[in-house]
Design an enzyme around this catalytic site. Structure first.
Site, PDB file in Angstrom:
ATOM      1  N   HIS A  28       0.819  -1.229   0.000  1.00  0.00           N
ATOM      2  CA  HIS A  28       0.000   0.000   0.000  1.00  0.00           C
ATOM      3  C   HIS A  28       0.850   1.276   0.000  1.00  0.00           C
ATOM      4  O   HIS A  28       0.325   2.361  -0.224  1.00  0.00           O
ATOM      5  CB  HIS A  28      -0.940   0.036   1.206  1.00  0.00           C
ATOM      6  CG  HIS A  28      -1.980  -1.049   1.188  1.00  0.00           C
ATOM      7  ND1 HIS A  28      -2.794  -1.267   0.104  1.00  0.00           N
ATOM      8  CD2 HIS A  28      -2.322  -1.981   2.118  1.00  0.00           C
ATOM      9  CE1 HIS A  28      -3.603  -2.296   0.364  1.00  0.00           C
ATOM     10  NE2 HIS A  28      -3.333  -2.748   1.564  1.00  0.00           N
TER      11      HIS A  28
ATOM     12  N   ASP B 257      -2.540 -10.598  -2.537  1.00  0.00           N
ATOM     13  CA  ASP B 257      -3.158 -10.120  -1.290  1.00  0.00           C
ATOM     14  C   ASP B 257      -4.634  -9.797  -1.560  1.00  0.00           C
ATOM     15  O   ASP B 257      -5.007  -9.446  -2.682  1.00  0.00           O
ATOM     16  CB  ASP B 257      -2.423  -8.859  -0.832  1.00  0.00           C
ATOM     17  CG  ASP B 257      -2.772  -8.432   0.575  1.00  0.00           C
ATOM     18  OD1 ASP B 257      -2.027  -8.769   1.507  1.00  0.00           O
ATOM     19  OD2 ASP B 257      -3.806  -7.735   0.738  1.00  0.00           O
TER      20      ASP B 257
ATOM     21  N   HIS C  34      -6.221  -7.304  -0.609  1.00  0.00           N
ATOM     22  CA  HIS C  34      -6.328  -5.863  -0.889  1.00  0.00           C
ATOM     23  C   HIS C  34      -5.557  -5.529  -2.171  1.00  0.00           C
ATOM     24  O   HIS C  34      -4.548  -6.172  -2.477  1.00  0.00           O
ATOM     25  CB  HIS C  34      -5.766  -5.055   0.279  1.00  0.00           C
ATOM     26  CG  HIS C  34      -6.435  -5.341   1.587  1.00  0.00           C
ATOM     27  ND1 HIS C  34      -5.899  -6.186   2.530  1.00  0.00           N
ATOM     28  CD2 HIS C  34      -7.615  -4.910   2.086  1.00  0.00           C
ATOM     29  CE1 HIS C  34      -6.721  -6.263   3.569  1.00  0.00           C
ATOM     30  NE2 HIS C  34      -7.780  -5.497   3.328  1.00  0.00           N
TER      31      HIS C  34
ATOM     32  N   ASP D  76      -4.463 -12.856   3.232  1.00  0.00           N
ATOM     33  CA  ASP D  76      -5.720 -12.376   3.806  1.00  0.00           C
ATOM     34  C   ASP D  76      -6.930 -12.633   2.908  1.00  0.00           C
ATOM     35  O   ASP D  76      -8.043 -12.205   3.231  1.00  0.00           O
ATOM     36  CB  ASP D  76      -5.628 -10.889   4.201  1.00  0.00           C
ATOM     37  CG  ASP D  76      -4.880 -10.040   3.205  1.00  0.00           C
ATOM     38  OD1 ASP D  76      -4.594 -10.535   2.090  1.00  0.00           O
ATOM     39  OD2 ASP D  76      -4.569  -8.883   3.528  1.00  0.00           O
TER      40      ASP D  76
END
Ligand SMILES: [Zn+2]
Length: 347
Positions: free
Chosen positions: A130, A166, A168, A253
């Site tokens: 991120h 991931d 995200h 995740d």
């Protein structure tokens, strides 16, 4: 198959507030994975800190200075991104772990027989994908995988692929390489979801157009849905791109047990995914390096990492029934095809 792990117990010294999902307990999980691999005879080596110059290949000098300025202090950089006194050093160590992984496999690949894949797995926290060129966010300070990719480019590699699994979207990695045709960024992620980016229509800019590919998947996607997008898009794109190195932002995740994501991947699904990434590397004749990102269900994180390491060691696939597809994967694939047009054969 030759696997090297990059690991240090120091990552437990990056502290986050009580109840924060990206907790120091995750470092203990990473340490356990490394210890079990060591017991199986896998090489485990220590990372080093990335230098400012190495970080500044992808981050602005002002950003590096702003993280450095937190040394010795607990600070809040955004609503969920916190430093502790050692974080500035450990963020550099996490970025450096990716560099060490790249150096190890580029050298190992030269002595591998045809069809063999040198692999490395950097077991790090804080995560990185991120973090943008000029901004820390989402538990991340430096984009570890982007620093690793830039390191490989600086050492003469023309084409580096980054696959981000991931749950995200890796907005930081995407932003850093958005105009760059030398780095193919392919992401599977829950969408819409944090951080808000990652729509199929985001395909790169200028000369980089077509070299960002987002498989925006609805919550509830299963192993079978991931199989559809990985075999339907990720592998064909890798095959056509013909990378000299494949890097993976390895977030766990998307696991069905994870408290942050709503996906329904199983440990067996992660092992299957690792097997497909090895197959892609074998096809390209290139090495493979993974860097951890998220993964907040500690048991699932531990089991999935063990399973992926087993695959990278050349072991047998993990037993376990994978959940069948639901149509969510096919919808993400259709959106990607529409956005990318005829750029990629075999999509
Ligand atoms: Zn994540």
């Amino acid at each position: 198959m030759a696997l090297t792990l990059v690991s240090t117990s120091r990552f437990g010294d990056h502290l986050t507030p009580p109840g924060h999902p990206e907790s120091p307990d995750r470092a203990a999980i990473l340490d356990g994975v490394a210890q079990r691999a060591r017991d199986r005879g896998v090489a485990v080596i220590e990372p080093r800190e990335a230098t400012d110059a190495e970080l500044e290949r992808v981050h602005t000098p002002a950003h590096v200075r702003s993280i450095e300025a937190t040394r010795g202090r607990a600070t809040m950089l955004d609503a969920d991104t916190f430093t502790s006194p050692d974080t500035a050093d450990l963020a550099k160590l996490a970025a450096g772990a990716g560099i060490v992984a790249v150096d190890v496999i580029l050298s190992a690949q030269q002595s591998m027989a045809a069809g063999e894949v040198a692999s490395a797995f950097a077991l790090v926290r804080p995560p990185g994908h991120h973090a943008e060129s000029a901004r820390a966010m989402g538990f991340c300070f430096y984009s570890n995988v982007a620093v690793a990719a830039a390191h490989a480019r600086a050492h003469g590699l023309a084409r580096v692929a980054i696959v981000d699994i991931d749950v995200h979207h890796g907005n930081g990695t995407q932003e850093i390489f958005y105009p760059d045709p030398g780095v193919l960024f392919v992401s599977t992620h829950q969408y819409p979801f944090y951080p808000g980016t990652g729509a199929a229509r985001e395909i790169g800019a200028g000369p980089g157009e077509g070299f960002t590919a987002n498989l925006a998947m609805e919550g509830g996607s299963t192993d079978g849905d991931y199989q559809r997008v990985i075999d339907g898009a990720v592998l064909p794109m890798l095959q056509q791109f013909d990378p000299e190195l494949i890097l993976v932002s390895a977030g766990f995740d998307a696991h069905e047990d994870d408290p942050l994501g709503q996906m329904r991947m199983t440990t067996a699904g992660y092992a299957w995914t690792a097997g497909r990434l090895v197959a892609a590397a074998r096809h390209a004749g290139c090495p493979l390096a993974l860097v951890t990102e998220g993964g907040y269900a500690l048991g699932a994180l531990s089991a999935s990492l063990d399973a992926v390491c087993g695959v990278l060691e050349g072991g047998t696939p993990v037993e376990g029934e994978m959940r069948p597809p639901t149509g969510r994967g096919d919808r993400a694939l259709t959106a990607l095809r529409t956005a990318q047009g005829a750029r990629w054969a075999g999509l």
